[in-house]
Scaffold this motif. Structure first.
Motif, PDB file in Angstrom:
ATOM      1  N   PHE A  78      26.860  33.795  44.136  1.00 22.61           N
ATOM      2  CA  PHE A  78      27.573  34.188  42.928  1.00 22.61           C
ATOM      3  C   PHE A  78      26.622  34.104  41.749  1.00 22.61           C
ATOM      4  CE2 PHE A  78      31.653  33.135  45.139  1.00 22.61           C
ATOM      5  CZ  PHE A  78      32.238  34.389  44.977  1.00 22.61           C
ATOM      6  N   LEU A  79      26.587  35.172  40.969  1.00 22.23           N
ATOM      7  CA  LEU A  79      25.835  35.234  39.726  1.00 22.23           C
ATOM      8  C   LEU A  79      26.884  35.380  38.632  1.00 22.23           C
ATOM      9  CD1 LEU A  79      23.132  35.492  38.195  1.00 22.23           C
ATOM     10  CD2 LEU A  79      23.253  37.959  38.612  1.00 22.23           C
ATOM     11  N   THR A  80      27.088  34.335  37.844  1.00 25.75           N
ATOM     12  CA  THR A  80      28.248  34.292  36.966  1.00 25.75           C
ATOM     13  C   THR A  80      27.948  33.635  35.628  1.00 25.75           C
ATOM     14  OG1 THR A  80      30.555  33.552  36.867  1.00 25.75           O
ATOM     15  CG2 THR A  80      29.003  32.121  38.016  1.00 25.75           C
ATOM     16  N   MET A  81      28.849  33.824  34.689  1.00 27.98           N
ATOM     17  CA  MET A  81      28.733  33.163  33.389  1.00 27.98           C
ATOM     18  C   MET A  81      29.510  31.852  33.369  1.00 27.98           C
ATOM     19  SD  MET A  81      31.263  35.422  31.063  1.00 27.98           S
ATOM     20  CE  MET A  81      33.024  35.329  31.283  1.00 27.98           C
ATOM     21  N   HIS A  82      30.296  31.567  34.413  1.00 28.59           N
ATOM     22  CA  HIS A  82      31.157  30.384  34.449  1.00 28.59           C
ATOM     23  C   HIS A  82      30.335  29.118  34.688  1.00 28.59           C
ATOM     24  CE1 HIS A  82      34.809  32.708  34.257  1.00 28.59           C
ATOM     25  NE2 HIS A  82      34.328  33.500  35.189  1.00 28.59           N
ATOM     26  N   MET A  83      30.324  28.236  33.710  1.00 31.57           N
ATOM     27  CA  MET A  83      29.517  27.019  33.759  1.00 31.57           C
ATOM     28  C   MET A  83      30.310  25.806  34.241  1.00 31.57           C
ATOM     29  SD  MET A  83      27.384  27.497  30.240  1.00 31.57           S
ATOM     30  CE  MET A  83      26.104  26.309  30.640  1.00 31.57           C
ATOM     31  N   GLU A  84      31.488  26.005  34.796  1.00 34.35           N
ATOM     32  CA  GLU A  84      32.343  24.903  35.213  1.00 34.35           C
ATOM     33  C   GLU A  84      31.921  24.401  36.594  1.00 34.35           C
ATOM     34  OE1 GLU A  84      34.718  21.947  35.514  1.00 34.35           O
ATOM     35  OE2 GLU A  84      34.625  23.094  33.652  1.00 34.35           O
ATOM     36  N   PRO A  85      31.458  23.164  36.699  1.00 33.03           N
ATOM     37  CA  PRO A  85      31.019  22.635  37.994  1.00 33.03           C
ATOM     38  C   PRO A  85      32.099  22.720  39.074  1.00 33.03           C
ATOM     39  CG  PRO A  85      30.309  21.184  36.238  1.00 33.03           C
ATOM     40  CD  PRO A  85      31.220  22.206  35.612  1.00 33.03           C
ATOM     41  N   ALA A  86      33.351  22.520  38.710  1.00 37.54           N
ATOM     42  CA  ALA A  86      34.431  22.575  39.707  1.00 37.54           C
ATOM     43  C   ALA A  86      34.537  23.963  40.321  1.00 37.54           C
ATOM     44  CB  ALA A  86      35.755  22.161  39.079  1.00 37.54           C
ATOM     45  N   LEU A  87      34.263  25.004  39.547  1.00 40.50           N
ATOM     46  CA  LEU A  87      34.306  26.365  40.078  1.00 40.50           C
ATOM     47  C   LEU A  87      33.153  26.585  41.061  1.00 40.50           C
ATOM     48  CD1 LEU A  87      35.827  29.007  40.063  1.00 40.50           C
ATOM     49  CD2 LEU A  87      34.476  29.710  38.086  1.00 40.50           C
ATOM     50  N   ALA A  88      32.005  26.018  40.769  1.00 48.68           N
ATOM     51  CA  ALA A  88      30.875  26.111  41.697  1.00 48.68           C
ATOM     52  C   ALA A  88      31.217  25.415  43.014  1.00 48.68           C
ATOM     53  CB  ALA A  88      29.624  25.491  41.080  1.00 48.68           C
ATOM     54  N   ALA A  98      34.225  24.950  44.244  1.00 48.02           N
ATOM     55  CA  ALA A  98      35.226  25.783  44.914  1.00 48.02           C
ATOM     56  C   ALA A  98      34.562  26.980  45.590  1.00 48.02           C
ATOM     57  CB  ALA A  98      36.285  26.237  43.919  1.00 48.02           C
ATOM     58  N   ALA A  99      33.580  27.580  44.929  1.00 45.22           N
ATOM     59  CA  ALA A  99      32.876  28.729  45.505  1.00 45.22           C
ATOM     60  C   ALA A  99      32.132  28.336  46.772  1.00 45.22           C
ATOM     61  CB  ALA A  99      31.913  29.317  44.474  1.00 45.22           C
ATOM     62  N   TYR A 156      27.366  18.526  37.065  1.00 42.53           N
ATOM     63  CA  TYR A 156      28.419  18.114  37.994  1.00 42.53           C
ATOM     64  C   TYR A 156      28.241  16.661  38.407  1.00 42.53           C
ATOM     65  CZ  TYR A 156      31.112  17.604  42.248  1.00 42.53           C
ATOM     66  OH  TYR A 156      31.965  17.148  43.205  1.00 42.53           O
ATOM     67  N   ILE A 157      27.034  16.313  38.802  1.00 40.47           N
ATOM     68  CA  ILE A 157      26.778  14.953  39.278  1.00 40.47           C
ATOM     69  C   ILE A 157      27.034  13.937  38.171  1.00 40.47           C
ATOM     70  CG2 ILE A 157      24.960  13.383  40.052  1.00 40.47           C
ATOM     71  CD1 ILE A 157      23.842  15.843  41.628  1.00 40.47           C
ATOM     72  N   SER A 158      26.558  14.212  36.956  1.00 40.50           N
ATOM     73  CA  SER A 158      26.781  13.256  35.873  1.00 40.50           C
ATOM     74  C   SER A 158      28.261  13.150  35.549  1.00 40.50           C
ATOM     75  CB  SER A 158      25.982  13.634  34.630  1.00 40.50           C
ATOM     76  OG  SER A 158      26.457  14.839  34.081  1.00 40.50           O
ATOM     77  N   GLY A 159      28.983  14.261  35.598  1.00 38.11           N
ATOM     78  CA  GLY A 159      30.428  14.231  35.368  1.00 38.11           C
ATOM     79  C   GLY A 159      31.145  13.469  36.453  1.00 38.11           C
ATOM     80  N   GLN A 160      30.718  13.660  37.691  1.00 44.07           N
ATOM     81  CA  GLN A 160      31.340  12.959  38.812  1.00 44.07           C
ATOM     82  C   GLN A 160      31.132  11.460  38.688  1.00 44.07           C
ATOM     83  OE1 GLN A 160      29.964  14.211  42.665  1.00 44.07           O
ATOM     84  NE2 GLN A 160      31.427  12.959  43.736  1.00 44.07           N
ATOM     85  N   VAL A 185      45.264  15.953  41.810  1.00 45.65           N
ATOM     86  CA  VAL A 185      44.790  16.056  43.196  1.00 45.65           C
ATOM     87  C   VAL A 185      43.652  17.071  43.296  1.00 45.65           C
ATOM     88  CG1 VAL A 185      45.440  16.744  45.540  1.00 45.65           C
ATOM     89  CG2 VAL A 185      46.954  15.258  44.205  1.00 45.65           C
ATOM     90  N   ARG A 186      43.820  18.212  42.650  1.00 43.16           N
ATOM     91  CA  ARG A 186      42.761  19.237  42.699  1.00 43.16           C
ATOM     92  C   ARG A 186      41.460  18.728  42.080  1.00 43.16           C
ATOM     93  NH1 ARG A 186      46.341  24.488  41.121  1.00 43.16           N
ATOM     94  NH2 ARG A 186      47.142  24.886  43.213  1.00 43.16           N
ATOM     95  N   ARG A 187      41.566  18.070  40.936  1.00 49.55           N
ATOM     96  CA  ARG A 187      40.374  17.537  40.268  1.00 49.55           C
ATOM     97  C   ARG A 187      39.712  16.469  41.144  1.00 49.55           C
ATOM     98  NH1 ARG A 187      36.070  17.966  37.323  1.00 49.55           N
ATOM     99  NH2 ARG A 187      35.762  16.390  35.738  1.00 49.55           N
ATOM    100  N   ALA A 188      40.518  15.619  41.748  1.00 52.87           N
ATOM    101  CA  ALA A 188      39.984  14.576  42.629  1.00 52.87           C
ATOM    102  C   ALA A 188      39.277  15.189  43.834  1.00 52.87           C
ATOM    103  CB  ALA A 188      41.105  13.649  43.073  1.00 52.87           C
ATOM    104  N   GLU A 189      39.836  16.269  44.376  1.00 50.63           N
ATOM    105  CA  GLU A 189      39.174  16.957  45.504  1.00 50.63           C
ATOM    106  C   GLU A 189      37.843  17.530  45.059  1.00 50.63           C
ATOM    107  OE1 GLU A 189      42.169  19.766  46.686  1.00 50.63           O
ATOM    108  OE2 GLU A 189      43.004  18.389  48.188  1.00 50.63           O
ATOM    109  N   ASP A 190      37.836  18.177  43.878  1.00 53.93           N
ATOM    110  CA  ASP A 190      36.589  18.761  43.362  1.00 53.93           C
ATOM    111  C   ASP A 190      35.513  17.697  43.165  1.00 53.93           C
ATOM    112  OD1 ASP A 190      37.731  21.273  43.301  1.00 53.93           O
ATOM    113  OD2 ASP A 190      38.177  21.215  41.149  1.00 53.93           O
ATOM    114  N   LEU A 191      35.927  16.497  42.788  1.00 54.48           N
ATOM    115  CA  LEU A 191      34.971  15.413  42.535  1.00 54.48           C
ATOM    116  C   LEU A 191      34.617  14.639  43.803  1.00 54.48           C
ATOM    117  CD1 LEU A 191      36.424  14.056  39.176  1.00 54.48           C
ATOM    118  CD2 LEU A 191      34.295  15.332  39.498  1.00 54.48           C
TER     119      LEU A 191
END
Length: 192
Positions: free
Chosen positions: A67-77, A79-80, A120-124, A182-188
Motif C-alpha cells: 500500500f502506498l498511501t497518505m494515511h499515517m495511522e499506525p493502526a491502519l498499517a 490492519a493492512a 506505532y511502537i512508541s504509541g504501543q 477491543v479493536r484498539r487493544a487488538e491493534d496494539l
C-alpha cells in the motif's frame, strides 16, 4: 501522475503490466495478469484497497501487495498487514522507501515505512505502560466477549470496579465504546 512516479521509481527492477483506477479493476487485473507485485492506494473508487486485498486473499490470490498511501495511522498499517498486505508506505516518503519495500517484499519480507513503525511502537509502549495489570486482565476478558458481571465474578471484583477499569482504559486508549476498546487493544497487540 502518482502511477507514473511509481513506475519511474521501480522501472529498473520491475515491468509495468497495467495501471488501474479503482479497486474492482485491481482485482480483475490481478486475476488476469497474476503479477508478482502490486502497488495500490487504500483510497480507490468502487472498492477501496483494503476490500480489494481481502477479496483477492479470499479467492486464493497470493500476489504481494504494497500500500502506498497518505494515511499515517499506525493502526491502519497494522490492519493492512493483517489483511495480507506485504508493505505499507507513506506517499510523503515514497522514493527510496518504495524501492526498498519492493526489494524486501520480493524476498518474502514485510516492509513498513520506518517512521510509521517507530510511531506505532512508541504509541504501543506508551499505551501499555499506562494500563495496570488488573486493567489488562479486564481488557482480555472483555476481548473474549464477557460482560462486566461475568468479569466481576471471574476476577472477584464488583461490577462497578470492572466498569471503572473499562472507562479508564477507554480514556487511556482514546476510544469511546467497548467495541472501539477491543479493536484498539487488538491493534496494539494487547489481546491474545
Amino acid at each position: 501522475m502518482v502511477a507514473e512516479g511509481v513506475q519511474h521509481i521501480l522501472d529498473e527492477d520491475f515491468e509495468l503490466l497495467e495501471i488501474v483506477s479503482d479497486g474492482e479493476a485491481l482485482v480483475d487485473a490481478v486475476r488476469r495478469l497474476q503479477p508478482d507485485l502490486v502497488v495500490a492506494d487504500i483510497n480507490m473508487p468502487r472498492c477501496n484497497g483494503m476490500d480489494a486485498l481481502k477479496r483477492m486473499r479470499q479467492v486464493g490470490m497470493g500476489t504481494r501487495l504494497i500500500f502506498l498511501t497518505m494515511h499515517m495511522e499506525p493502526a491502519l498499517a497494522v490492519a493492512a498487514l493483517r489483511a495480507g498486505a506485504s508493505g505499507y508506505i507513506l506517499k510523503c516518503s515514497a522514493g527510496e522507501d518504495l524501492r526498498n519495500a519492493a526489494q524486501q517484499v520480493m524476498l518474502g519480507g514485510t516492509y513498513v515505512t520506518p517512521a510509521l513503525g517507530a510511531r506505532y511502537i512508541s504509541g504501543q509502549l506508551t499505551d501499555m505502560r499506562n494500563l495496570t495489570t488488573k486493567q489488562l486482565q479486564v481488557l482480555r476478558l472483555v476481548g473474549e466477549g464477557l460482560r462486566s458481571k461475568q468479569i466481576a465474578l471471574q476476577l472477584g471484583l464488583s461490577v462497578r470496579t470492572v466498569e471503572a477499569h473499562k472507562y479508564t482504559m477507554m480514556q487511556v486508549l482514546g476510544v469511546h465504546s467497548t467495541l472501539e476498546l477491543v479493536r484498539r487493544a487488538e491493534d496494539l497487540g494487547l489481546l491474545f
